[in-house]
Design a protein around this motif. Structure first.
Motif, PDB file in Angstrom:
ATOM      1  N   GLN A  39       0.825  -1.211   0.000  1.00 35.82           N
ATOM      2  CA  GLN A  39       0.000   0.000   0.000  1.00 35.82           C
ATOM      3  C   GLN A  39       0.861   1.263   0.000  1.00 35.82           C
ATOM      4  O   GLN A  39       0.523   2.258  -0.641  1.00 35.82           O
ATOM      5  N   GLN A  40       1.976   1.226   0.728  1.00 36.94           N
ATOM      6  CA  GLN A  40       2.874   2.381   0.730  1.00 36.94           C
ATOM      7  C   GLN A  40       3.470   2.604  -0.650  1.00 36.94           C
ATOM      8  O   GLN A  40       3.585   3.747  -1.108  1.00 36.94           O
ATOM      9  N   GLN A  41       3.837   1.528  -1.330  1.00 36.50           N
ATOM     10  CA  GLN A  41       4.377   1.638  -2.680  1.00 36.50           C
ATOM     11  C   GLN A  41       3.314   2.180  -3.624  1.00 36.50           C
ATOM     12  O   GLN A  41       3.592   3.043  -4.455  1.00 36.50           O
ATOM     13  N   LYS A  42       2.097   1.692  -3.484  1.00 36.29           N
ATOM     14  CA  LYS A  42       0.990   2.164  -4.327  1.00 36.29           C
ATOM     15  C   LYS A  42       0.737   3.648  -4.081  1.00 36.29           C
ATOM     16  O   LYS A  42       0.528   4.417  -5.020  1.00 36.29           O
ATOM     17  N   LEU A  43       0.766   4.058  -2.830  1.00 41.64           N
ATOM     18  CA  LEU A  43       0.568   5.466  -2.483  1.00 41.64           C
ATOM     19  C   LEU A  43       1.660   6.333  -3.094  1.00 41.64           C
ATOM     20  O   LEU A  43       1.380   7.406  -3.647  1.00 41.64           O
ATOM     21  N   LEU A  44       2.894   5.879  -3.016  1.00 39.24           N
ATOM     22  CA  LEU A  44       4.010   6.620  -3.598  1.00 39.24           C
ATOM     23  C   LEU A  44       3.832   6.772  -5.102  1.00 39.24           C
ATOM     24  O   LEU A  44       4.024   7.867  -5.646  1.00 39.24           O
ATOM     25  N   GLU A  45       3.438   5.696  -5.766  1.00 42.71           N
ATOM     26  CA  GLU A  45       3.217   5.756  -7.204  1.00 42.71           C
ATOM     27  C   GLU A  45       2.090   6.721  -7.539  1.00 42.71           C
ATOM     28  O   GLU A  45       2.179   7.486  -8.504  1.00 42.71           O
ATOM     29  N   GLN A  46       1.027   6.709  -6.748  1.00 40.97           N
ATOM     30  CA  GLN A  46      -0.094   7.615  -6.985  1.00 40.97           C
ATOM     31  C   GLN A  46       0.315   9.061  -6.759  1.00 40.97           C
ATOM     32  O   GLN A  46      -0.107   9.959  -7.505  1.00 40.97           O
ATOM     33  N   ILE A  50       0.143  11.957  -9.507  1.00 38.88           N
ATOM     34  CA  ILE A  50      -0.552  13.228  -9.255  1.00 38.88           C
ATOM     35  C   ILE A  50       0.376  14.402  -9.565  1.00 38.88           C
ATOM     36  O   ILE A  50      -0.029  15.377 -10.203  1.00 38.88           O
ATOM     37  N   SER A  51       1.624  14.300  -9.125  1.00 40.57           N
ATOM     38  CA  SER A  51       2.588  15.369  -9.402  1.00 40.57           C
ATOM     39  C   SER A  51       2.766  15.565 -10.899  1.00 40.57           C
ATOM     40  O   SER A  51       2.826  16.697 -11.384  1.00 40.57           O
ATOM     41  N   ALA A  52       2.832  14.465 -11.634  1.00 38.76           N
ATOM     42  CA  ALA A  52       2.988  14.560 -13.087  1.00 38.76           C
ATOM     43  C   ALA A  52       1.769  15.220 -13.718  1.00 38.76           C
ATOM     44  O   ALA A  52       1.902  16.082 -14.609  1.00 38.76           O
ATOM     45  N   TRP A  53       0.583  14.858 -13.245  1.00 40.56           N
ATOM     46  CA  TRP A  53      -0.635  15.463 -13.801  1.00 40.56           C
ATOM     47  C   TRP A  53      -0.732  16.948 -13.445  1.00 40.56           C
ATOM     48  O   TRP A  53      -1.187  17.757 -14.258  1.00 40.56           O
ATOM     49  N   VAL A  54      -0.316  17.306 -12.253  1.00 35.47           N
ATOM     50  CA  VAL A  54      -0.337  18.727 -11.867  1.00 35.47           C
ATOM     51  C   VAL A  54       0.607  19.515 -12.763  1.00 35.47           C
ATOM     52  O   VAL A  54       0.270  20.610 -13.238  1.00 35.47           O
ATOM     53  N   GLU A  55       1.782  18.949 -13.012  1.00 37.46           N
ATOM     54  CA  GLU A  55       2.745  19.619 -13.886  1.00 37.46           C
ATOM     55  C   GLU A  55       2.186  19.761 -15.302  1.00 37.46           C
ATOM     56  O   GLU A  55       2.305  20.820 -15.928  1.00 37.46           O
TER      57      GLU A  55
END
Length: 96
Positions: A39-46, A50-55
């Protein structure tokens, strides 16, 4: 003597139950730790996504402003000015 043997047998039985419960709890703990890591890995990927989409969103806003959209002209001008200041700063450092 029979009482002592009964007590020893009862203690052995209780210890056996406790050891079984401990083994089950250990397995459960390992499973939960594995799930937590996943779950931590999944959260990091998400978060990275999100950062990529914001950019991308910010880039599109700037592109729309440059194409004539009036909505984000002020933000675009500020961004361009910031980029120019950064370039001037870099040129200043290179000339020193």
């Amino acid at each position: 003597m029979s009482k002592i043997e009964d007590i020893v047998d009862a203690l052995e039985h209780k210890i056996s139950k406790i050891l079984d419960k401990q083994a089950i709890l250990k397995q459960t703990n390992e499973k939960l730790e594995s799930q937590l890591k996943a779950q931590q890995q999944k959260l990091l990927e998400q978060q990275e996504e999100i950062s990529a989409w914001v950019e991308k969103h910010d880039t599109l806003k700037i592109a729309n402003s440059m194409l004539g959209s009036d909505e984000n002209k002020r933000e675009t001008k500020l961004k361009i000015n910031a980029l120019i200041r950064d370039i001037d700063h870099c040129i200043g450092q290179l000339s020193e």
